[in-house]
Write an enzyme that holds these catalytic residues in place. Structure first.
Site, PDB file in Angstrom:
ATOM      1  N   HIS A 100       3.586  -2.080   3.763  1.00 31.35           N
ATOM      2  CA  HIS A 100       3.872  -1.049   2.501  1.00 31.35           C
ATOM      3  C   HIS A 100       5.207  -0.349   1.848  1.00 31.35           C
ATOM      4  O   HIS A 100       6.504  -0.741   2.399  1.00 31.35           O
ATOM      5  CB  HIS A 100       3.894   0.331   3.548  1.00 31.35           C
ATOM      6  CG  HIS A 100       2.464   0.671   4.752  1.00 31.35           C
ATOM      7  ND1 HIS A 100       1.804  -0.960   5.503  1.00 31.35           N
ATOM      8  CD2 HIS A 100       1.056   0.834   4.159  1.00 31.35           C
ATOM      9  CE1 HIS A 100       0.667  -0.606   5.874  1.00 31.35           C
ATOM     10  NE2 HIS A 100       0.153   0.106   5.185  1.00 31.35           N
ATOM     11  N   ASP A 152       1.138  -1.571  -0.181  1.00 30.38           N
ATOM     12  CA  ASP A 152      -0.467   0.144  -0.320  1.00 30.38           C
ATOM     13  C   ASP A 152       0.911   1.045   0.140  1.00 30.38           C
ATOM     14  O   ASP A 152       1.698   0.978   0.393  1.00 30.38           O
ATOM     15  CB  ASP A 152      -1.340   0.075   0.907  1.00 30.38           C
ATOM     16  CG  ASP A 152      -1.833  -1.152   1.166  1.00 30.38           C
ATOM     17  OD1 ASP A 152      -2.110  -1.817   0.718  1.00 30.38           O
ATOM     18  OD2 ASP A 152      -2.452  -0.636   2.180  1.00 30.38           O
TER      19      ASP A 152
END
Length: 417
Positions: free
Chosen positions: A218, A73
């Site tokens: 991430h 993400d």
């Protein structure tokens, strides 16, 4: 209906029942307890994407032997994305990336590199702001649409996957996702990697991963070298446990990008626009063409056309959940007035007034059984009703326009509205 809608209806009925049947302080205790339960469910629905309270999100593959999907993400990140792609390429792993629109707009070259490497790219909203979950109507739609346009401009494809920022959802997401043909994707392994050292992240992931897991990580949470080493260790550790990696498309069964036909179906036509188009359609009478065009452009009409709805589902055996629910509803009728009559008869026969209390108890219990049955069977019932309605609408559009429903909106070139 979503669990949110179902729960709202059931708890409202329960609160109304408590108001009508209880008196004094106990009435307010009952209503307050139901309100407290509703607030708990509402809060869990916002914070826990796997709960699927407001919108169903794909969080894990359930099929036996399912592979594991890595997802990243909040990119693309100028310092970390290239190294991350190198690490994934070295291991032959295809991941899914959910970039933030503003970052994708600033670094379209990185987005193209992700796509060219064979990874899936999804929508993660345009700004990824803390208040995104509070947005409603056009504001929420704009967050999704701007991100879609940025990604499409960079890679020439429109995402079909969407991940809610921070995994927070609201009652407004379901309508907007359906409107834009997006599938919500969550996760079942989240280790808060932005707050931990790399070795702790690896340990936490390997402790939680299982068949069909969707792992959330991430891109920009640490320095590039640490990120590469962390991904290396995670991939090796997962394979060391006998698990394999797969793509998000394979795990979910959904296409990663929307097909041209899906994007070409326009928003609802105004009555004036539908009337204008009907004059150029030919064939059937203009009024029939007008009615068919307008119906085909409604939200329900577009869904029926997009999904090519038919009656195949009615040939399949209903789910165990649905059959159980129907069975409970039938049982509730047996436990209702018939039991009241039975206990009244027994009280008279044995001349024991105490037996009369059995009637109201059975009657009240029958309502609980009925609500349980409605909860279990309700979703299935609405599913069958919706299928029949959409099939009927699709058939009506074809008869009114005199052509296949998929071509009904193509009289003057799709996507012009």
């Amino acid at each position: 209906m979503s669990p949110f809608q179902t729960s709202t209806i059931l708890l409202a009925l329960a609160a109304l029942s408590a108001w009508l049947s209880l008196e004094g302080q106990i009435r307010w205790v009952g209503i307050g307890s139901l309100l407290g339960l509703y607030l708990v469910l509402f809060s869990l629905g916002i914070c826990v994407v796997r709960f699927g309270f407001f919108v169903r999100s794909f969080c894990r593959g359930r099929q036996p032997g399912a592979g594991v999907v890595l997802t990243f993400d909040d990119g693309p990140d100028p310092s970390g994305t290239k190294g991350l792609l190198e690490a994934l390429s070295r291991h032959g792993v295809k991941a899914a990336f959910f970039p933030v629109g503003t970052k994708a707009e600033a670094h379209p070259d990185l987005l193209r590199e992700i796509d060219q490497a064979g990874h899936v790219i999804g929508n993660h909203s345009y700004r990824h702001a803390w208040f995104t979950n509070l947005l409603v109507g056009k504001s929420l739609e704009q967050e999704m649409v701007k991100a879609q346009k940025v990604i499409e401009a960079a890679i020439g494809k429109t995402p079909a996957f969407f991940r809610p920022p921070a995994g927070l959802t609201s009652p407004h997401y379901r309508r907007v996702l359906k409107k834009f043909g997006l599938v919500s994707v969550g996760w079942d392994v989240r280790v808060f990697d932005t707050r931990k050292k790399a070795e702790k992240v690896v340990e936490a992931v390997l402790n939680k991963v299982r068949e069909g897991s969707v792992i959330l990580l991430h891109e920009g949470c640490r320095d590039p070298v640490s990120l590469k080493e962390m991904v290396d260790s995670i991939v090796k550790g997962i394979r060391g446990r006998g698990l394999t990696f797969t793509g998000l498309e394979e795990l979910t069964g959904f296409q990663a990008y929307q097909s041209p036909s899906e994007r070409e179906i326009p928003s609802r036509l105004s009555l004036a626009e539908a009337w204008r188009r009907s004059s150029k359609a030919g064939g059937k009478s203009r009024f029939r063409q007008f009615s068919g065009l307008w119906l085909a452009s409604t939200a329900a009409g577009r869904k029926a056309i997009r999904e090519k709805t038919d009656l195949t589902a009615f040939k399949e055996r209903p789910s165990t959940r649905f059959l159980t629910g129907v069975g409970l509803i039938l049982i509730s009728y047996v436990l209702g007035w018939p039991m009241v009559g039975l206990f009244s008869f027994l009280a008279a026969y044995y001349q024991n007034a105490g037996l009369l209390i059995g009637g109201p108890i059975a009657f009240g219990f029958s309502h609980l059984v009925f609500l349980a049955g409605m909860y279990l069977a309700g979703r299935g019932s609405f599913k069958y009703v919706e299928i029949f309605f959409l099939w009927s609408l699709r058939t009506l559009v074809e008869r009114l326009t005199g052509q296949d429903s998929a071509n009904a909106l193509g009289c003057e070139g799709r996507g012009s509205v």
